[in-house]
Enzyme design. Structure first.
Site, mmCIF file in Angstrom:
data_model
loop_
_atom_site.group_PDB
_atom_site.id
_atom_site.type_symbol
_atom_site.label_atom_id
_atom_site.label_comp_id
_atom_site.label_asym_id
_atom_site.label_seq_id
_atom_site.Cartn_x
_atom_site.Cartn_y
_atom_site.Cartn_z
ATOM 1 N N LYS A 96 48.973 67.345 59.316
ATOM 2 C CA LYS A 96 48.357 66.733 60.495
ATOM 3 C C LYS A 96 49.401 66.449 61.573
ATOM 4 O O LYS A 96 49.116 66.523 62.766
ATOM 5 C CB LYS A 96 47.632 65.443 60.108
ATOM 6 C CG LYS A 96 46.144 65.641 59.859
ATOM 7 C CD LYS A 96 45.791 66.208 58.515
ATOM 8 C CE LYS A 96 45.527 67.658 58.410
ATOM 9 N NZ LYS A 96 45.224 68.134 57.059
ATOM 10 N N GLU B 127 40.502 87.014 53.935
ATOM 11 C CA GLU B 127 39.612 86.217 53.090
ATOM 12 C C GLU B 127 38.746 87.154 52.257
ATOM 13 O O GLU B 127 38.052 88.017 52.799
ATOM 14 C CB GLU B 127 38.740 85.301 53.968
ATOM 15 C CG GLU B 127 37.567 84.653 53.264
ATOM 16 C CD GLU B 127 37.948 83.844 52.019
ATOM 17 O OE1 GLU B 127 38.824 82.972 52.123
ATOM 18 O OE2 GLU B 127 37.375 84.115 50.934
ATOM 19 N N VAL C 298 43.039 90.599 48.865
ATOM 20 C CA VAL C 298 44.432 91.046 48.748
ATOM 21 C C VAL C 298 44.687 91.554 47.332
ATOM 22 O O VAL C 298 44.347 90.905 46.344
ATOM 23 C CB VAL C 298 45.393 89.885 49.097
ATOM 24 C CG1 VAL C 298 46.835 90.268 48.792
ATOM 25 C CG2 VAL C 298 45.237 89.509 50.565
ATOM 26 N N VAL D 97 45.233 80.192 48.495
ATOM 27 C CA VAL D 97 43.994 80.588 47.798
ATOM 28 C C VAL D 97 43.475 79.482 46.882
ATOM 29 O O VAL D 97 42.691 79.737 45.974
ATOM 30 C CB VAL D 97 44.199 81.887 46.986
ATOM 31 C CG1 VAL D 97 44.498 83.057 47.902
ATOM 32 C CG2 VAL D 97 45.306 81.720 45.944
ATOM 33 N N ALA E 78 42.056 63.889 49.164
ATOM 34 C CA ALA E 78 42.784 62.641 48.969
ATOM 35 C C ALA E 78 41.834 61.443 48.880
ATOM 36 O O ALA E 78 42.008 60.567 48.033
ATOM 37 C CB ALA E 78 43.770 62.448 50.129
ATOM 38 N N HIS F 138 28.381 54.365 75.761
ATOM 39 C CA HIS F 138 28.401 55.511 76.675
ATOM 40 C C HIS F 138 29.601 55.396 77.605
ATOM 41 O O HIS F 138 29.866 54.307 78.107
ATOM 42 C CB HIS F 138 27.113 55.540 77.486
ATOM 43 C CG HIS F 138 27.105 56.648 78.503
ATOM 44 N ND1 HIS F 138 26.879 57.966 78.154
ATOM 45 C CD2 HIS F 138 27.323 56.624 79.841
ATOM 46 C CE1 HIS F 138 26.958 58.711 79.245
ATOM 47 N NE2 HIS F 138 27.227 57.924 80.285
HETATM 48 P P1 FAD Z 1 48.923 64.550 44.121
HETATM 49 O O1 FAD Z 1 48.910 64.162 45.543
HETATM 50 O O2 FAD Z 1 49.257 65.960 43.782
HETATM 51 O O3 FAD Z 1 49.925 63.551 43.390
HETATM 52 C C1 FAD Z 1 50.239 63.639 42.050
HETATM 53 C C2 FAD Z 1 51.588 63.010 41.828
HETATM 54 O O4 FAD Z 1 51.809 62.882 40.444
HETATM 55 C C3 FAD Z 1 52.741 63.857 42.362
HETATM 56 O O5 FAD Z 1 53.653 63.053 43.058
HETATM 57 C C4 FAD Z 1 53.376 64.431 41.103
HETATM 58 O O6 FAD Z 1 54.770 64.668 41.254
HETATM 59 C C5 FAD Z 1 53.118 63.295 40.124
HETATM 60 N N1 FAD Z 1 53.108 63.690 38.719
HETATM 61 C C6 FAD Z 1 52.413 64.688 38.126
HETATM 62 N N2 FAD Z 1 52.631 64.706 36.794
HETATM 63 C C7 FAD Z 1 53.480 63.694 36.542
HETATM 64 C C8 FAD Z 1 54.086 63.200 35.358
HETATM 65 N N3 FAD Z 1 53.822 63.729 34.159
HETATM 66 N N4 FAD Z 1 54.940 62.156 35.464
HETATM 67 C C9 FAD Z 1 55.219 61.591 36.664
HETATM 68 N N5 FAD Z 1 54.659 62.007 37.800
HETATM 69 C C10 FAD Z 1 53.800 63.041 37.745
HETATM 70 N N6 FAD Z 1 43.235 66.288 51.393
HETATM 71 C C11 FAD Z 1 42.550 65.533 52.262
HETATM 72 O O7 FAD Z 1 41.725 64.719 51.839
HETATM 73 N N7 FAD Z 1 42.758 65.654 53.609
HETATM 74 C C12 FAD Z 1 43.638 66.537 54.135
HETATM 75 O O8 FAD Z 1 43.798 66.609 55.360
HETATM 76 C C13 FAD Z 1 44.377 67.347 53.243
HETATM 77 N N8 FAD Z 1 45.283 68.238 53.707
HETATM 78 C C14 FAD Z 1 46.020 68.974 52.828
HETATM 79 C C15 FAD Z 1 46.935 69.875 53.326
HETATM 80 C C16 FAD Z 1 47.710 70.636 52.474
HETATM 81 C C17 FAD Z 1 48.715 71.611 53.032
HETATM 82 C C18 FAD Z 1 47.562 70.455 51.061
HETATM 83 C C19 FAD Z 1 48.422 71.226 50.101
HETATM 84 C C20 FAD Z 1 46.632 69.565 50.549
HETATM 85 C C21 FAD Z 1 45.846 68.817 51.429
HETATM 86 N N9 FAD Z 1 44.880 67.922 50.963
HETATM 87 C C22 FAD Z 1 44.149 67.182 51.846
HETATM 88 C C23 FAD Z 1 44.628 67.730 49.519
HETATM 89 C C24 FAD Z 1 45.340 66.464 49.022
HETATM 90 O O9 FAD Z 1 46.720 66.591 49.259
HETATM 91 C C25 FAD Z 1 45.057 66.260 47.553
HETATM 92 O O10 FAD Z 1 43.658 66.218 47.318
HETATM 93 C C26 FAD Z 1 45.666 64.954 47.072
HETATM 94 O O11 FAD Z 1 47.052 64.942 47.269
HETATM 95 C C27 FAD Z 1 45.362 64.715 45.583
HETATM 96 O O12 FAD Z 1 45.884 63.494 45.201
HETATM 97 P P2 FAD Z 1 46.358 63.204 43.710
HETATM 98 O O13 FAD Z 1 46.922 61.829 43.733
HETATM 99 O O14 FAD Z 1 45.265 63.515 42.783
HETATM 100 O O15 FAD Z 1 47.512 64.270 43.418
HETATM 101 P P1 AMP Z 2 40.268 76.948 49.258
HETATM 102 O O1 AMP Z 2 39.826 76.996 47.823
HETATM 103 O O2 AMP Z 2 39.355 76.180 50.177
HETATM 104 O O3 AMP Z 2 41.705 76.527 49.394
HETATM 105 O O4 AMP Z 2 40.204 78.434 49.796
HETATM 106 C C1 AMP Z 2 40.895 79.505 49.195
HETATM 107 C C2 AMP Z 2 40.270 80.799 49.699
HETATM 108 O O5 AMP Z 2 41.086 81.899 49.281
HETATM 109 C C3 AMP Z 2 38.858 81.041 49.158
HETATM 110 O O6 AMP Z 2 37.982 81.180 50.253
HETATM 111 C C4 AMP Z 2 39.003 82.353 48.368
HETATM 112 O O7 AMP Z 2 37.871 83.186 48.508
HETATM 113 C C5 AMP Z 2 40.236 83.009 49.017
HETATM 114 N N1 AMP Z 2 40.921 83.969 48.134
HETATM 115 C C6 AMP Z 2 41.224 83.838 46.813
HETATM 116 N N2 AMP Z 2 41.861 84.938 46.327
HETATM 117 C C7 AMP Z 2 41.973 85.829 47.376
HETATM 118 C C8 AMP Z 2 42.536 87.148 47.538
HETATM 119 N N3 AMP Z 2 43.118 87.812 46.532
HETATM 120 N N4 AMP Z 2 42.470 87.735 48.765
HETATM 121 C C9 AMP Z 2 41.902 87.070 49.803
HETATM 122 N N5 AMP Z 2 41.348 85.840 49.702
HETATM 123 C C10 AMP Z 2 41.380 85.206 48.520
#
Ligand code: FAD
Ligand code: AMP
Length: 485
Positions: A68, A221, A255, A287, A337, A461
């Site tokens: 973000k 996609e 792909v 993906v 999250a 508004h």
């Molecule tokens: P995580 O955030 O993955 O945290 C898990 C933690 O546990 C990590 O720090 C890991 O190191 C630790 N851990 C794991 N196993 C162990 C262990 N055995 N011992 C000690 N520590 C451990 N979601 C949204 O809602 N809004 C968004 O805008 C959004 N944007 C995203 C953008 C990107 C590029 C990505 C990759 C994800 C995004 N997400 C977003 C998804 C979001 O990040 C995840 O849904 C969220 O982080 C999940 O939270 P969690 O606590 O379950 O896991």
């Molecule tokens: P998301 O699960 O929202 O992160 O989206 C992942 C996207 O990747 C989905 O829409 C899948 O259809 C797409 N995807 C998965 N495997 C492939 C692939 N081999 N080539 C192109 N798109 C893919």
């Protein structure tokens, strides 16, 4: 920095609650448990690429927050170059300082992750940085980053180990050319040609970031429909705007291979016409993500995984082992999250004998592109398939005074409601600040509101929120500020 020496007051290694994982599911569970007067430790093993250990998990370190931050910066850059002139503002010689942009992003991340330690301190949560492994009998083996190891015990254990990016066998990660989403947030130069595999939430957001900075972005996609999980009227509108911004989104393009050579990547994909190729300088594999449970569970804990590797839980996030709970990305449900946060809070309240529940029917989804895409509840396709009689109302942002004033009048708000009792079944918004606007719909649906409830609610508004109000009115063909169709 806290370490294995840090113990609960009194120095005991026994806790009421141990949370393994300090991401957006784990750290709220720890804080709420402490608010409930329980003795709590939160173990997290996250390490950044510079070797620093931080709480916050994927979301704060490599997901929601850095993405973000870059989306905000790049949108400002894009507007300064392309849109300020319309407002009568001349800005000669707009330049890009990517190093500064990345530095600002890193500062935002640091402030947020550091904030968790402050919250822990204030709530009385013991932070433990290192690896946690659940043993039988709610014992936890903690291996600190400094190499020391000790055994902790707890009345309850909450597993919140999160998820990691899925790697494609046909396009394995090979930095710096083929990277995951974290790698794509760290580029130190704008790739001339960027390939993105997957037009999901993460692929579209990352594609938008680099497109705005000048990359030629090709998104591949596999599915034939754009945003297949979203309302298709919404998806169609979003696709139109994203394509207009120059994102080359190729649907039905699976792909099958990627070869790195000469600093570039040749990507092979199959579409309806056969085998195709595209050459890019950087390739982002977006993906999807898979649950992360490596070295989390000893063999005899009684905690089970399903066939896709998710920790098996019931509606209240109980695993099959007594007093062991699991929340967030490592369990079923959308990988978001805020979903993990509410599960963490629910579990911490249930542990304390309080009421706790997550309403899985009302979880908002937001894609932070421009325009933003947001929805909650059922899509029109899902309502139609359910056989329930329904009505829809829409309102185009073109008819919104505020959106016009902002020069951001793309998109619409759409509401779907039951014909019989008028209950709101789904709200879908593509447009300016859709991610903020959806909160009203979430609240309305949480309270089982009808469109009439929204119709009778005064909206200031001129605000963008009036679009939701007018869409509700249009469901009964009683909109004031747009033609009722
Ligand atoms: P995580 O955030 O993955 O945290 C898990 C933690 O546990 C990590 O720090 C890991 O190191 C630790 N851990 C794991 N196993 C162990 C262990 N055995 N011992 C000690 N520590 C451990 N979601 C949204 O809602 N809004 C968004 O805008 C959004 N944007 C995203 C953008 C990107 C590029 C990505 C990759 C994800 C995004 N997400 C977003 C998804 C979001 O990040 C995840 O849904 C969220 O982080 C999940 O939270 P969690 O606590 O379950 O896991
Ligand atoms: P998301 O699960 O929202 O992160 O989206 C992942 C996207 O990747 C989905 O829409 C899948 O259809 C797409 N995807 C998965 N495997 C492939 C692939 N081999 N080539 C192109 N798109 C893919």
């Amino acid at each position: 920095m806290p370490n294995s020496e840090q113990q609960a007051p009194g120095g005991s290694d026994s806790f009421d609650v141990i949370v393994i994982g300090g991401g957006p599911a784990g750290y709220p569970a720890a804080i709420r448990a402490a608010q409930n007067q329980l003795r709590v430790a939160c173990i997290d093993e996250w390490k950044n690429r510079d070797g620093s250990a931080t709480f916050g998990g994927t979301c704060l370190n490599a997901g929601c927050i850095p993405s973000k931050a870059l989306l905000e910066s790049t949108e400002l850059y894009h507007r300064a170059r392309e849109e300020f002139a319309t407002h009568g503002i001349g800005v000669a010689g707009v330049t890009l300082d990517l190093a500064q942009m990345q530095k600002r992003k890193a500062g935002v991340v640091k402030a947020m992750t550091g904030g968790i330690l402050a919250l822990f301190k204030s709530a009385g949560v013991i932070p433990l940085q290192g690896h946690g492994k659940l043993l039988a009998g709610r014992r936890v083996q903690f291996s600190a980053h400094d190499g020391t190891r000790r055994e902790l015990t707890a009345r309850h254990v909450v597993l919140a180990s999160g998820s990691t990016p899925i790697e494609l066998r046909s396009a394995p990660f090979q930095a710096p050319q083929v990277v995951d989403s974290w790698g794509a947030l760290e580029f130190d130069a704008v790739p001339k040609r960027l390939g993105v595999i997957g037009a999901g939430v993460i692929g579209l957001e990352l594609g938008s970031v680099w497109r705005r900075l000048g990359s030629e972005v090709t998104v591949l996609e596999a599915l034939p429909d754009f945003l297949a999980i979203a309302d298709q009227q919404l998806a169609k509108e979003a696709l139109r705007h994203l394509k207009r911004q120059g994102l080359d989104i190729r649907l039905g393009a699976k792909v099958t291979g990627a070869t790195v050579g000469g600093g570039a990547v040749e990507v092979v994909y199959a579409d309806a016409k056969g085998e195709q190729r595209v050459t890019v300088d950087r390739l982002v594999v977006a993906v999807g993500r898979k649950p992360f449970t490596r070295e989390l569970l000893a063999a005899d804990t009684g905690v089970e995984l399903d066939e896709r590797g998710f920790i098996k839980v019931d509606h209240s996030c109980r695993t099959g082992a007594e007093s062991v709970w699991a929340v967030g990305d490592c369990v079923r449900g959308p990988m978001l999250a805020h979903k993990g946060k509410e599960e963490g809070v629910m579990v911490a309240d249930l542990i304390a004998g309080r009421y706790g529940e997550v309403n899985y029917k009302v979880i908002p989804s937001v894609i932070y592109t421009a325009p933003e895409i947001a929805w909650v509840g059922l899509t029109e396709e899902q309502v139609k398939a359910s056989g329930r009689a329904y009505k829809t109302g829409t309102f185009p942002f073109l008819a919104s005074g505020r959106a016009r004033a902002m020069e951001q009048a793309a998109g619409f708000a759409k509401i779907i409601a039951a014909r019989d009792d008028d209950e709101i079944l789904g709200v879908h918004i593509v447009g300016p600040m859709a991610g903020e606007l959806i909160a009203e719909a979430v609240l309305a649906m949480e309270y089982s509101a009808s469109t009439e409830d929204l119709q009778r609610t005064i909206h200031a508004h001129p605000t963008l929120a009036e679009a939701v109000h007018e869409a509700a009115l249009n469901a009964d063909k009683r909109a004031i500020d747009s033609i009722n169709r």
